[in-house]
Write a protein that holds these residues in place. Sequence first.
Motif, PDB file in Angstrom:
ATOM      1  N   PHE A 225       5.604  64.760 127.401  1.00  0.00           N
ATOM      2  CA  PHE A 225       4.965  65.841 126.648  1.00  0.00           C
ATOM      3  C   PHE A 225       5.376  67.194 127.205  1.00  0.00           C
ATOM      4  CE2 PHE A 225       2.440  62.266 125.511  1.00  0.00           C
ATOM      5  CZ  PHE A 225       1.858  62.562 124.294  1.00  0.00           C
ATOM      6  N   GLU A 226       5.360  68.211 126.339  1.00  0.00           N
ATOM      7  CA  GLU A 226       5.648  69.574 126.789  1.00  0.00           C
ATOM      8  C   GLU A 226       4.374  70.378 126.895  1.00  0.00           C
ATOM      9  OE1 GLU A 226       8.435  71.786 124.407  1.00  0.00           O
ATOM     10  OE2 GLU A 226       9.998  70.253 124.743  1.00  0.00           O
ATOM     11  N   LYS A 227       4.286  71.165 127.975  1.00  0.00           N
ATOM     12  CA  LYS A 227       3.128  72.003 128.198  1.00  0.00           C
ATOM     13  C   LYS A 227       3.319  73.315 127.424  1.00  0.00           C
ATOM     14  CE  LYS A 227       0.779  73.696 132.329  1.00  0.00           C
ATOM     15  NZ  LYS A 227       0.845  73.772 133.790  1.00  0.00           N
ATOM     16  N   LYS A 228       2.330  73.687 126.620  1.00  0.00           N
ATOM     17  CA  LYS A 228       2.466  74.893 125.787  1.00  0.00           C
ATOM     18  C   LYS A 228       1.210  75.744 125.848  1.00  0.00           C
ATOM     19  CE  LYS A 228       6.231  73.723 123.222  1.00  0.00           C
ATOM     20  NZ  LYS A 228       7.450  74.529 123.199  1.00  0.00           N
ATOM     21  N   LYS A 229       1.405  77.041 125.724  1.00  0.00           N
ATOM     22  CA  LYS A 229       0.271  77.957 125.587  1.00  0.00           C
ATOM     23  C   LYS A 229      -0.162  77.996 124.115  1.00  0.00           C
ATOM     24  CE  LYS A 229      -0.044  80.653 129.519  1.00  0.00           C
ATOM     25  NZ  LYS A 229      -0.921  79.692 130.173  1.00  0.00           N
ATOM     26  N   ALA A 230      -1.472  78.036 123.905  1.00  0.00           N
ATOM     27  CA  ALA A 230      -1.950  77.997 122.522  1.00  0.00           C
ATOM     28  C   ALA A 230      -3.251  78.770 122.369  1.00  0.00           C
ATOM     29  CB  ALA A 230      -2.154  76.548 122.084  1.00  0.00           C
ATOM     30  N   ILE A 231      -3.523  79.186 121.132  1.00  0.00           N
ATOM     31  CA  ILE A 231      -4.780  79.863 120.790  1.00  0.00           C
ATOM     32  C   ILE A 231      -5.625  78.898 119.968  1.00  0.00           C
ATOM     33  CG2 ILE A 231      -5.849  81.820 119.595  1.00  0.00           C
ATOM     34  CD1 ILE A 231      -3.137  83.300 119.849  1.00  0.00           C
ATOM     35  N   GLU A 232      -6.870  78.707 120.411  1.00  0.00           N
ATOM     36  CA  GLU A 232      -7.787  77.841 119.657  1.00  0.00           C
ATOM     37  C   GLU A 232      -8.395  78.648 118.522  1.00  0.00           C
ATOM     38  OE1 GLU A 232     -11.259  76.177 121.826  1.00  0.00           O
ATOM     39  OE2 GLU A 232     -12.261  76.638 119.940  1.00  0.00           O
ATOM     40  N   VAL A 233      -8.110  78.231 117.286  1.00  0.00           N
ATOM     41  CA  VAL A 233      -8.680  78.949 116.142  1.00  0.00           C
ATOM     42  C   VAL A 233      -9.877  78.229 115.530  1.00  0.00           C
ATOM     43  CG1 VAL A 233      -6.696  80.358 115.478  1.00  0.00           C
ATOM     44  CG2 VAL A 233      -6.824  77.970 114.712  1.00  0.00           C
ATOM     45  N   GLY A 234     -10.012  76.938 115.830  1.00  0.00           N
ATOM     46  CA  GLY A 234     -11.150  76.198 115.291  1.00  0.00           C
ATOM     47  C   GLY A 234     -11.521  75.056 116.205  1.00  0.00           C
ATOM     48  N   ASN A 235     -12.743  74.543 116.020  1.00  0.00           N
ATOM     49  CA  ASN A 235     -13.279  73.536 116.924  1.00  0.00           C
ATOM     50  C   ASN A 235     -14.322  72.740 116.144  1.00  0.00           C
ATOM     51  OD1 ASN A 235     -14.375  73.964 120.407  1.00  0.00           O
ATOM     52  ND2 ASN A 235     -13.536  72.236 119.338  1.00  0.00           N
ATOM     53  N   ILE A 236     -14.311  71.408 116.253  1.00  0.00           N
ATOM     54  CA  ILE A 236     -15.352  70.634 115.569  1.00  0.00           C
ATOM     55  C   ILE A 236     -16.001  69.645 116.540  1.00  0.00           C
ATOM     56  CG2 ILE A 236     -14.236  70.942 113.330  1.00  0.00           C
ATOM     57  CD1 ILE A 236     -13.247  68.126 113.390  1.00  0.00           C
ATOM     58  N   PHE A 237     -17.297  69.425 116.369  1.00  0.00           N
ATOM     59  CA  PHE A 237     -18.093  68.667 117.341  1.00  0.00           C
ATOM     60  C   PHE A 237     -18.961  67.607 116.643  1.00  0.00           C
ATOM     61  CE2 PHE A 237     -17.691  73.090 118.621  1.00  0.00           C
ATOM     62  CZ  PHE A 237     -17.342  73.050 119.959  1.00  0.00           C
TER      63      PHE A 237
END
Length: 392
Positions: A225-237
């Motif tokens: 796997f490649e490690k990447k920077k990311a922005i979380e735009v949504g989340n579900i629980f």
Amino acid sequence: MAISHKLLVRAGFIDQLMAGSWTLLPLGWRVISKINRIIREELDAIGCQEMLMPLMHPKEIWNETGRWDSAKEVMYQLKDSREKEFALSFTHEEIVMDLVRKQMLSYKDLPLAIYHFSTKFRNEIRPTGGILRGREFLMKDLYSLHANEKDLQEFYEKVSDAYMRIFKRMGFDIYMTEAAGGVFTEGRTREYQVLAEAGEDTIYVKPGTHEAYNREVFEGNAAEFEKKKAIEVGNIFPFGDKKYAEKMGVFYTDRDGIKKLVHFASYGIGTTRVMGTLAEVFHDDNGVIWPESVAPYQVHLIGLKSKIQNSNDNSNLSVQNIYDKLLEAGVEVLWDDTDRSAGEKFADADLIGIPVRLVVSEKTGDKVEWKGRGENKSELVEINAVLSRLGK
Ligand code: ATP
Ligand code: MG
């Protein structure tokens, strides 16, 4: 400093009041409205209903789940002049559960899915990154209630699919990751991530695929796997019936008249963060390049006066005609009717990033100069062709 912050401030989409707190200027508000419309369409299509809940909450409700204390770090808590304690909304699970509890639901009322677009307040320690992390920001939060775990799981998948459609319609290359729940839940949750250097999240992506994991739960082979920077735009629980329903006593009556705990889930999208993320991933050196679906306007119209013409020239009149024609056809137009130089107007158009720039000048004759924001070349087009290209 995040590039989205610089661009959105310079182009006049947002203004900072203090760290983590923003005014959405008219251009910014138009983008947010487009974002909200996409979300609304996709959620309504799966049976969700929009409403609006208050932002100031009594302490007692937050005490029922223990979050007055356990979420103290993020929650703004305040006292009024009579020493009564309140919280400013950092999320709405407890408020929804209190609302639902009062309705004495029956199995016939379920599933129930309600959402709103509203302000959230969070005491973020480091509100850097501009609008990507506010202390006061906009969120769409959806809550769903179900008779049993199976119904919850089915609906959870439907929302997850709707989220993928929502983010794709906004133009994102979206990665769904399995993640840990934080202060919300002990179980696994899903995050919707956009790859970007300004991101504060780290995700692991299998190259050539969209298989991805959040750092907290990643157990895979790092070579694969490649490690990447990311922005979380949504989340579900998915909460089930323990975390909220049991603690707050939220029941429905089943077919046999027996009271049972409701099964509960919540789903967030940070709409102001979405706007920041769009600017973060869709821009060049000159400014933002909005995808059509979320652009503040469809067309940026510029009229240029010829230097040799005197004040009673009629070039402006023809820009007026074009403007009227566009409006009549239902096109959303931003008309730069200032008398600044062509260079200044073009630079502004690039900065603001509306998908199509139309220029009317002496040189364009009875046509209009069309240039896509992402393109280098312009072309002369008849007004009727302009309208049909814009889908009118
Ligand atoms: P983060 O890990 O980035 O702090 P979170 O997990 O606390 O996010 P949630 O509570 O799941 O976020 O909120 C739902 C959505 O609201 C997030 O996916 C994100 O898009 C947005 N969001 C959360 N915190 C902020 C913030 N401080 N400013 C702007 N948007 C935010
Ligand atoms: Mg957070």
